[in-house]
Structures are given as structure tokens and as C-alpha cells.
Motif scaffolding. Structure first.
Motif, mmCIF file in Angstrom:
data_model
loop_
_atom_site.group_PDB
_atom_site.id
_atom_site.type_symbol
_atom_site.label_atom_id
_atom_site.label_comp_id
_atom_site.label_asym_id
_atom_site.label_seq_id
_atom_site.Cartn_x
_atom_site.Cartn_y
_atom_site.Cartn_z
ATOM 1 N N ALA A 98 54.394 -17.384 -3.402
ATOM 2 C CA ALA A 98 53.062 -17.038 -4.386
ATOM 3 C C ALA A 98 53.286 -17.497 -5.855
ATOM 4 O O ALA A 98 52.289 -17.719 -6.408
ATOM 5 N N LYS A 101 48.381 -13.739 -10.286
ATOM 6 C CA LYS A 101 47.012 -14.584 -10.533
ATOM 7 C C LYS A 101 45.948 -13.743 -10.680
ATOM 8 O O LYS A 101 45.116 -13.727 -11.661
ATOM 9 N N SER A 152 53.515 -11.455 4.547
ATOM 10 C CA SER A 152 52.251 -11.472 3.874
ATOM 11 C C SER A 152 52.453 -10.255 2.574
ATOM 12 O O SER A 152 51.693 -10.419 1.565
ATOM 13 N N PHE A 207 53.775 -11.936 -0.395
ATOM 14 C CA PHE A 207 52.834 -12.804 -0.763
ATOM 15 C C PHE A 207 51.845 -12.337 -1.615
ATOM 16 O O PHE A 207 51.085 -12.614 -2.532
ATOM 17 N N GLY A 225 45.535 -15.682 0.226
ATOM 18 C CA GLY A 225 46.239 -14.353 0.406
ATOM 19 C C GLY A 225 45.521 -13.562 1.682
ATOM 20 O O GLY A 225 46.152 -12.878 2.200
ATOM 21 N N SER A 251 50.153 -4.046 0.310
ATOM 22 C CA SER A 251 51.583 -4.972 0.057
ATOM 23 C C SER A 251 52.791 -3.677 -0.015
ATOM 24 O O SER A 251 53.888 -4.017 0.525
ATOM 25 N N SER A 300 50.763 -19.780 -7.959
ATOM 26 C CA SER A 300 50.202 -19.496 -9.274
ATOM 27 C C SER A 300 50.158 -20.537 -10.189
ATOM 28 O O SER A 300 49.562 -20.590 -11.258
ATOM 29 N N GLY A 359 52.813 -10.793 -4.767
ATOM 30 C CA GLY A 359 52.761 -11.846 -5.598
ATOM 31 C C GLY A 359 51.588 -12.600 -6.429
ATOM 32 O O GLY A 359 51.437 -12.475 -7.495
ATOM 33 N N ILE A 360 50.911 -12.704 -5.513
ATOM 34 C CA ILE A 360 49.572 -13.295 -5.875
ATOM 35 C C ILE A 360 48.734 -12.329 -6.762
ATOM 36 O O ILE A 360 48.030 -12.545 -7.824
ATOM 37 N N THR A 361 48.768 -11.010 -6.633
ATOM 38 C CA THR A 361 48.299 -10.020 -7.354
ATOM 39 C C THR A 361 48.503 -9.786 -8.703
ATOM 40 O O THR A 361 47.769 -10.080 -9.692
ATOM 41 N N THR A 383 43.028 -19.083 -4.223
ATOM 42 C CA THR A 383 44.214 -18.260 -4.203
ATOM 43 C C THR A 383 43.745 -16.919 -3.353
ATOM 44 O O THR A 383 44.666 -16.441 -2.461
#
Length: 242
Positions: free
Chosen positions: A236, A51, A40, A43, A134, A208, A240, A46-48, A130
Motif C-alpha cells: 500500500a 491515499k 487485504s 492493504f 483496494g 480492515s 501511494s 494502508g491505502i485508506t 488505487t
């Protein structure tokens, strides 16, 4: 609106299902929780970066960086209440120490409410999904930790599950408030919601990085955690591209 109802249902049911899983595992077995936390955390970061940050900083929100720092500081303050339950810390105090489960719940509810506020029609469906993914992945280890603490502090199963239900409603409630503001406002609220997203980015960055920089007792990453982190970042990255 039906799309939002589906997102809310996913958010609520994931928390309830994850928290209830505590009854199926040994509470002193931390291996599953550590794997979930590592995934988590990777991830989320990563998305932060892949994206959410591009979404906010591609707009004209000139103070976005300031609001990212504000989110980071808000999370620091919240952890004075929650003692790090957002990133899997389950500080189980001795019998002589009085710990308020209600205070823990309050801190996590504020955290969850803020995370839900950018789930609003001002952003594209892709950004909303997304963010929800998350939050869902982030909430799985939180729910396990929260239920473990509730039971440790002496709450009955029924009361612990009720508190978990309250926690599960907070992210949808944050989203509902933002959507009410969005639909009732005659002026464009794009900048306002970009700043809210920036606050959530700051929260995500704090949570994170706290997870990723917490190593094993010998202060070394083991292979399993390293592979899990790489997998989280890879997923992630794949998300994206969608």
C-alpha cells in the motif's frame, strides 16, 4: 469511458475468478483464506490512510469526518445482514436454522455498490486506480467466503455462480451511477463526491480493523499473519508513491 470499461472488467472478472476458485480448494481449509484476509485488511487500511484520507481531508469538505463515521455505522448495520462476510466470517449455521442466501447477497451488494460510487471522473486517475485495486484485493476473500456460504446453504453451483455474478456487477453499477450524476450535473459535484469517498473510508476502516484485530484462537498473532500484514502495508505504501 474506455478506461472505466477496463476498470469495470477487472472488478467483475476478479470476483468471478476468485469465487470460482472455491471449487479447486478444500472448503474446510481456512489457511489460504486467512492469508488473503490478513493481506487485504492491511492493504485496505494502508491505502485508506496513505491515499484516500489525504485526498478527502485536503478538500473543503468540512463535514468529512462526520461522513467517515456515517460509513462506519452503515457497515455496522450491514453486518446485521451479512454477519461479517465482508471480512471473511463464514458463519455456517446448523441444518435447523433458516438462513437466506438472498439476504446475505443483498447486504453484500449494498456494501459493494457504495464502494463503487467514488470511482468517478471527479477524482484523479491515480485515486480511481488505487480505489479499484483496494476493492479488487478486498473482494477476493469476500468472493471465496460468499461462494462457500452459498454452497453450504444448499444452492446449486449454477445458482451460486449467478448470485456471484450479481455481486460482481454492484461495484461497477455504483460507479456508473456516480458518473451519470457527474456528467449530467451542471454544478460542481466535487464536495458531493468527497463525502461519498468519506463514507467509503468509514466502511474500509471498519472492515480492515475487523480483519486485523481478529487474531488466532489463542488470541495471538502468529508470525505468518504478522509478515502478511506487514507486506500488505508495504505494498500500500509503494502504491501511494505512484
Amino acid at each position: 469511458m474506455p478506461t472505466f470499461l477496463i476498470l469495470y472488467a477487472v472488478l467483475i472478472l476478479t470476483v468471478l475468478a476468485s469465487g470460482s476458485f472455491i471449487f479447486l480448494i478444500r472448503q474446510d481449509d481456512q489457511r489460504i483464506l486467512k492469508i488473503l484476509l490478513a493481506f487485504s485488511g492491511a492493504f485496505l487500511i494502508g491505502i485508506t490512510f496513505l491515499k484516500l484520507v489525504p485526498e478527502v481531508f485536503s478538500s473543503s469538505a468540512i463535514f468529512a469526518g462526520l461522513f467517515v463515521m456515517l460509513g462506519f455505522l452503515i457497515q455496522l448495520v450491514l453486518e446485521l445482514i451479512t454477519e461479517g462476510a465482508e471480512h471473511g466470517h463464514s458463519h455456517k449455521h446448523s441444518e435447523g436454522e433458516k438462513v437466506s442466501p438472498f439476504l446475505l447477497l443483498t447486504g453484500l451488494c449494498i456494501h459493494s455498490f457504495l464502494e463503487g460510487m467514488p470511482i468517478v471522473g471527479a477524482f484523479s486517475t491515480g485515486i480511481q486506480r488505487t480505489l479499484v485495486i483496494g476493492i479488487v484485493i478486498h473482494n477476493i476473500p469476500i468472493s471465496l467466503t460468499l461462494m462457500s456460504l452459498f454452497l453450504h446453504y444448499g444452492l446449486s453451483k449454477r445458482k451460486a455462480l449467478f448470485f456471484l455474478l450479481v455481486f460482481s456487477l454492484m461495484t461497477p453499477m455504483g460507479s456508473i451511477l456516480s458518473n451519470i450524476i457527474h456528467y449530467l450535473s451542471s454544478a460542481s459535484m466535487g464536495i458531493y463526491f468527497n463525502y461519498i469517498m468519506a463514507v467509503v473510508i468509514g466502511i474500509f476502516l471498519h472492515v480492515s480493523t475487523s480483519i486485523l484485530f481478529e487474531t488466532e484462537e489463542n488470541h495471538q498473532y502468529n508470525l505468518q499473519k504478522f509478515v502478511t500484514v506487514c507486506l500488505g502495508i508495504l505494498v500500500a505504501f509503494g502504491l501511494s508513491l505512484i
